[in-house]
Write an enzyme that holds these catalytic residues in place. Sequence first.
Site, PDB file in Angstrom:
ATOM      1  N   PHE A 169       0.936  -1.162  -0.193  1.00 40.95           N
ATOM      2  CA  PHE A 169      -0.188   0.003   0.040  1.00 40.95           C
ATOM      3  C   PHE A 169       1.002   1.379  -0.088  1.00 40.95           C
ATOM      4  CE2 PHE A 169      -2.400   3.286   1.394  1.00 40.95           C
ATOM      5  CZ  PHE A 169      -3.672   3.232   0.843  1.00 40.95           C
TER       6      PHE A 169
ATOM      7  N   ASP B 144       9.067   3.243   2.008  1.00 40.10           N
ATOM      8  CA  ASP B 144       7.892   3.766   2.463  1.00 40.10           C
ATOM      9  C   ASP B 144       7.848   3.405   3.895  1.00 40.10           C
ATOM     10  OD1 ASP B 144       5.339   4.304   2.969  1.00 40.10           O
ATOM     11  OD2 ASP B 144       4.488   3.883   1.052  1.00 40.10           O
TER      12      ASP B 144
ATOM     13  N   LYS C  86       1.752  10.377   8.462  1.00 37.46           N
ATOM     14  CA  LYS C  86       1.072   9.885   9.610  1.00 37.46           C
ATOM     15  C   LYS C  86       1.642  10.500  10.809  1.00 37.46           C
ATOM     16  CE  LYS C  86      -0.909   5.621   7.636  1.00 37.46           C
ATOM     17  NZ  LYS C  86      -2.253   5.878   7.536  1.00 37.46           N
TER      18      LYS C  86
ATOM     19  N   THR D 153       2.484  25.320  -4.957  1.00 35.86           N
ATOM     20  CA  THR D 153       2.565  26.647  -4.335  1.00 35.86           C
ATOM     21  C   THR D 153       2.756  26.600  -2.969  1.00 35.86           C
ATOM     22  OG1 THR D 153       0.426  27.433  -5.830  1.00 35.86           O
ATOM     23  CG2 THR D 153       0.782  28.293  -3.555  1.00 35.86           C
TER      24      THR D 153
END
Lengths: 483, 483
Positions: free
Chosen positions: A201, A307, A338, A363
């Site tokens: 994931f 990750d 998280k 931005t």
Amino acid sequence: MSFLFVVNLKLMSTYADRYFPDEPTGPKVVTETIPGPKGKEVIKSLSDVFDTRCVFFPTDYEKSYGNYIVDADNNVLLDTYCQVASIGLGYNNPNLIKVAKSDKMIRALTDRPALSNFPGLDYEEMQRDILKYAPKGQKYVWNGLSGADANELALKAVFFNYQSTKRGYDSPFTEEEERSCMENLPPGNPELAVLSFKRAFHGRLFATASLTRSKPLHKMDMPSFHWPTGEFPAYKYPLEENEDQNKKEDARCLAIVEDRFKNWHCPIAALIIEPIQSEGGDNHADAAFFQGLRDITLKYGAKLIIDEVQTGCGGTGIMWDHERYNITPPPDLVTFSKKMQSSGYFFHDPELIPNLPYRQFNTWSGDPKNILMCGAIMKEINEKGLLPSLRETGLYFYGKLEELQNEYPKLISNLRGKGKGCFMAFDISSPEKRAKFLAEMRINGVNIGDCGSLGVRLRPGLTFNKKHVDVFIPIMKTVLSSL
Amino acid sequence: MSFLFVVNLKLMSTYADRYFPDEPTGPKVVTETIPGPKGKEVIKSLSDVFDTRCVFFPTDYEKSYGNYIVDADNNVLLDTYCQVASIGLGYNNPNLIKVAKSDKMIRALTDRPALSNFPGLDYEEMQRDILKYAPKGQKYVWNGLSGADANELALKAVFFNYQSTKRGYDSPFTEEEERSCMENLPPGNPELAVLSFKRAFHGRLFATASLTRSKPLHKMDMPSFHWPTGEFPAYKYPLEENEDQNKKEDARCLAIVEDRFKNWHCPIAALIIEPIQSEGGDNHADAAFFQGLRDITLKYGAKLIIDEVQTGCGGTGIMWDHERYNITPPPDLVTFSKKMQSSGYFFHDPELIPNLPYRQFNTWSGDPKNILMCGAIMKEINEKGLLPSLRETGLYFYGKLEELQNEYPKLISNLRGKGKGCFMAFDISSPEKRAKFLAEMRINGVNIGDCGSLGVRLRPGLTFNKKHVDVFIPIMKTVLSSL
């Protein structure tokens, strides 16, 4: 004498004792269902303006405190899910409230800057506060807005680097590249792939959805990039009794990964992997497997992206879970989100900074409010010694869960995560039993989450300690005996 | 009597007078360059930990106030760029500082929730505060984290809806769809396209980079989706003198768009467009063109997405710029970010809510801190009557700029944005002259931005009024006379 007394008290008492002195001694459920009547009313009204189909229960954040989450009906639950593993230091942490009230934070809220264009004078310090606790070997950090965003930005860095290396880091784009990319065609938009793993994931944006492989639901109906899959080892537990077989499993999976690199129809620019596949079922792998992957990326000129969105920031008992594998050389990029409350990626090679400005840009380029909170959280974890304590709690917790597994071998299996803080999981015998288990745990006072097809995942905060384990275990025992 | 006096004073004085009573009366530049010596030092030190190649100047947010931004060297500049059009209500706005200090905000900061799972009890009110000022006909809002994120989430909603409509909204996925999507292949991951326009800007993630077409730099080296381009009208100015030609331009562009829908190799599920192409050069189109696009989307069963990331939230003198075109029926989705400080999309058809939970989901599902600020900003704009005043200022500003354009016809052309608040732009004769113009404006006390290949874009906050125009114009005159 009194000085020594104070020091001893500090050594003896846990973080939760010190900073959440009024924490409940246990859960208190006052309604027959969770959500109860008030919670259901809140959901009904909220559903006019919000998709409430994923709501566990409406939450009273004013009353939630430390390791306990309070719902709309005043049910007090021990929280082992913590906002999908995102609240590391307990609810209404007094030390974070101070940061929330600081002048810096008020400015970040009212004058949210376009960071890359107009960084504030306090911004360097914010970046350094994060880099202080970066994974070993990582010299830079790039900010994002969510885990998915962090992974997509990391992919951009990799693709820019891959093509810049081919072209020459300082070489200009060709006219043909400029023309073709405006039509979304090669050579300006090259066909390049990233390898991810079965049950992985990495997010739900378009590139990251192409990497995510935990459930069809996350990918269905989206146009995608045709990127390859590797196999993540499926170990047998307990690990000590299955060493040989698990070694063979490593070899089998590594061979498949290498085959993809050799035979995929386009170059694979990077491989992305979680230290522990979380959403996909709390699947663990070992040092040999991770080093094998690193070796393959080096052999084929690809980058290794780790990750750490769910594992990072201390949940497994160390700041960065991949560090336990001593991957050599360290990964090229490490993404986070998280528990960090902010998001982004660490890296060490300055050539992963794009050759031209404005290639990696938006931005806001991050959100100083979250970056400020992130630095404060990392500092708190390290300065207050939360990790050694979490490791100790984890071993204690594991022992207790192992006893339950031995007692209920038909219901529980594959207890995993030993030595990784409280980042643990186990399987329940069927999806139906699991659903019942989760619901019963909740109505008995424990907020808890699932993962994969049979997994129950434990994701308490770093403030979880033995006294909380001693609340959790009897409840789980009661629930198991009723299943 | 005294009551009437107060009322009159309120009617007479502008928002800036009332809430920024100590605003400077004009810029003050104290160094020979911007950034000055202190700013350069800050950049040098910051560049160890951050990519500073896009830095205009390090900013002192503590000292910035109202319409004036202050740099590290204490240079005070009138700000007409406002964090890439993101600061709508001035720096250190006292009414927003109150929100920043509120208990709600402190909780949102310390207990950042996984909104879709554990919404707080104050969350419904936050959503309703935003919906109160939604574009006409839009009943729902979905939260994101940036403009690019909002657009990607909107695309997901469209693709889910497109396939669900084909399949039957409540029909389950087929086994083949489930299997194929796990390999990133059709039919689970169908080939579907979204049409965007030449010079469009919709973000820099992977799907949005496929939509963005303002510069090769934003797209180069990224794998992309092979999605089609439409042509955005290139009008001749002044509009009143070129009506016939501009009508022909509309027809030419609409014919190209329709041709794409007819002949693209896969279905086009949506068309996305900015009411004013901002990053791409401040290109305007008229009501007939927008209605023509809406008609095409209806004819071919595609959704119309209006990207109000830069135009939305009042900058053009109305809350939502596309509303001036009275598009019928209203667009299917409207995305927002920047001045809203939060991000997401509005929509009106409940079937744009995915048929199953967790299809449109991420851990945070938005950020309550920014959502709270967003509601406060929209309320402030509407309750304090900022828009009528901005429209008046805009017309005054336009008139003054027109005088300068008449005075310097070889330097300035294509002044545009009349009647759209202060959301105006003009072209400078060459890229070199433009670069010089921007640098000179800054050293003379005005912070200002560019767009497209020759454009200078004005993006002051909604607190900009005539007295600020009267500061801006003489400076611009001085700069033009020196070019």
